[in-house]
Design a protein around this motif. Structure first.
Motif, PDB file in Angstrom:
ATOM      1  N   VAL A 105       0.861  -1.177   0.000  1.00 57.81           N
ATOM      2  CA  VAL A 105       0.000   0.000   0.000  1.00 57.81           C
ATOM      3  C   VAL A 105       0.899   1.230   0.000  1.00 57.81           C
ATOM      4  O   VAL A 105       1.784   1.344   0.849  1.00 57.81           O
ATOM      5  CB  VAL A 105      -0.923   0.018   1.247  1.00 57.81           C
ATOM      6  CG1 VAL A 105      -1.769   1.278   1.281  1.00 57.81           C
ATOM      7  CG2 VAL A 105      -1.794  -1.222   1.290  1.00 57.81           C
ATOM      8  N   GLU A 106       0.688   2.115  -0.934  1.00 58.34           N
ATOM      9  CA  GLU A 106       1.479   3.338  -0.986  1.00 58.34           C
ATOM     10  C   GLU A 106       0.972   4.310   0.074  1.00 58.34           C
ATOM     11  O   GLU A 106      -0.228   4.405   0.323  1.00 58.34           O
ATOM     12  CB  GLU A 106       1.362   3.984  -2.363  1.00 58.34           C
ATOM     13  CG  GLU A 106       1.929   3.135  -3.489  1.00 58.34           C
ATOM     14  CD  GLU A 106       3.395   2.858  -3.346  1.00 58.34           C
ATOM     15  OE1 GLU A 106       4.148   3.749  -2.858  1.00 58.34           O
ATOM     16  OE2 GLU A 106       3.823   1.747  -3.716  1.00 58.34           O
ATOM     17  N   VAL A 107       1.883   5.028   0.712  1.00 54.39           N
ATOM     18  CA  VAL A 107       1.523   5.968   1.764  1.00 54.39           C
ATOM     19  C   VAL A 107       0.517   7.005   1.236  1.00 54.39           C
ATOM     20  O   VAL A 107      -0.436   7.359   1.943  1.00 54.39           O
ATOM     21  CB  VAL A 107       2.795   6.660   2.324  1.00 54.39           C
ATOM     22  CG1 VAL A 107       2.426   7.742   3.312  1.00 54.39           C
ATOM     23  CG2 VAL A 107       3.702   5.635   2.959  1.00 54.39           C
ATOM     24  N   GLU A 108       0.707   7.443   0.002  1.00 56.57           N
ATOM     25  CA  GLU A 108      -0.199   8.435  -0.575  1.00 56.57           C
ATOM     26  C   GLU A 108      -1.644   7.914  -0.650  1.00 56.57           C
ATOM     27  O   GLU A 108      -2.587   8.681  -0.613  1.00 56.57           O
ATOM     28  CB  GLU A 108       0.243   8.832  -1.997  1.00 56.57           C
ATOM     29  CG  GLU A 108       1.646   9.365  -2.105  1.00 56.57           C
ATOM     30  CD  GLU A 108       2.705   8.268  -2.178  1.00 56.57           C
ATOM     31  OE1 GLU A 108       2.546   7.273  -2.898  1.00 56.57           O
ATOM     32  OE2 GLU A 108       3.727   8.417  -1.482  1.00 56.57           O
TER      33      GLU A 108
END
Length: 102
Positions: free
Chosen positions: A96-99
């Protein structure tokens, strides 16, 4: 991705031998196809516990790893040193990307 964690109890009498065995296993494992990360860590809160963190590309890579003679031998040798098998957990994971969290 597959993530594997394990905790390994040690004592002051066996810690150096257990650590050396785990480092040897991690170095060998990192060279296997599908291994993304394979590391042993010292627990900062409990000097008598080590922690494994592994990342594998997929289930096939994990199965191949677990069936290697060297991996089976590692578990046997480790179990003799510490008197029990490591407390291991295996997870299927998706990055999961932080953004994406915001």
């Amino acid at each position: 991705m597959i993530i594997i964690t394990a905790t390994i109890p040690t004592t002051s009498a066996n810690r150096n031998a257990v650590t050396a065995l785990c480092i040897e296993h991690s170095r060998r494992s990192r060279a296997e196809p599908g291994c993304i990360a394979h590391h042993i860590h010292a627990d900062c809160e409990d000097p008598n516990r080590l922690f494994y963190y592994e990342q594998w590309q997929d289930e096939a890579a994990v199965i191949a790893h677990f069936t290697l003679v060297e991996s089976l031998d590692f578990v046997k040798r480790l179990t003799v040193l510490v008197g029990e098998r490591p407390d291991m957990h295996i997870y299927g994971a998706k990055a999961v990307e932080v953004e994406d969290l915001g």
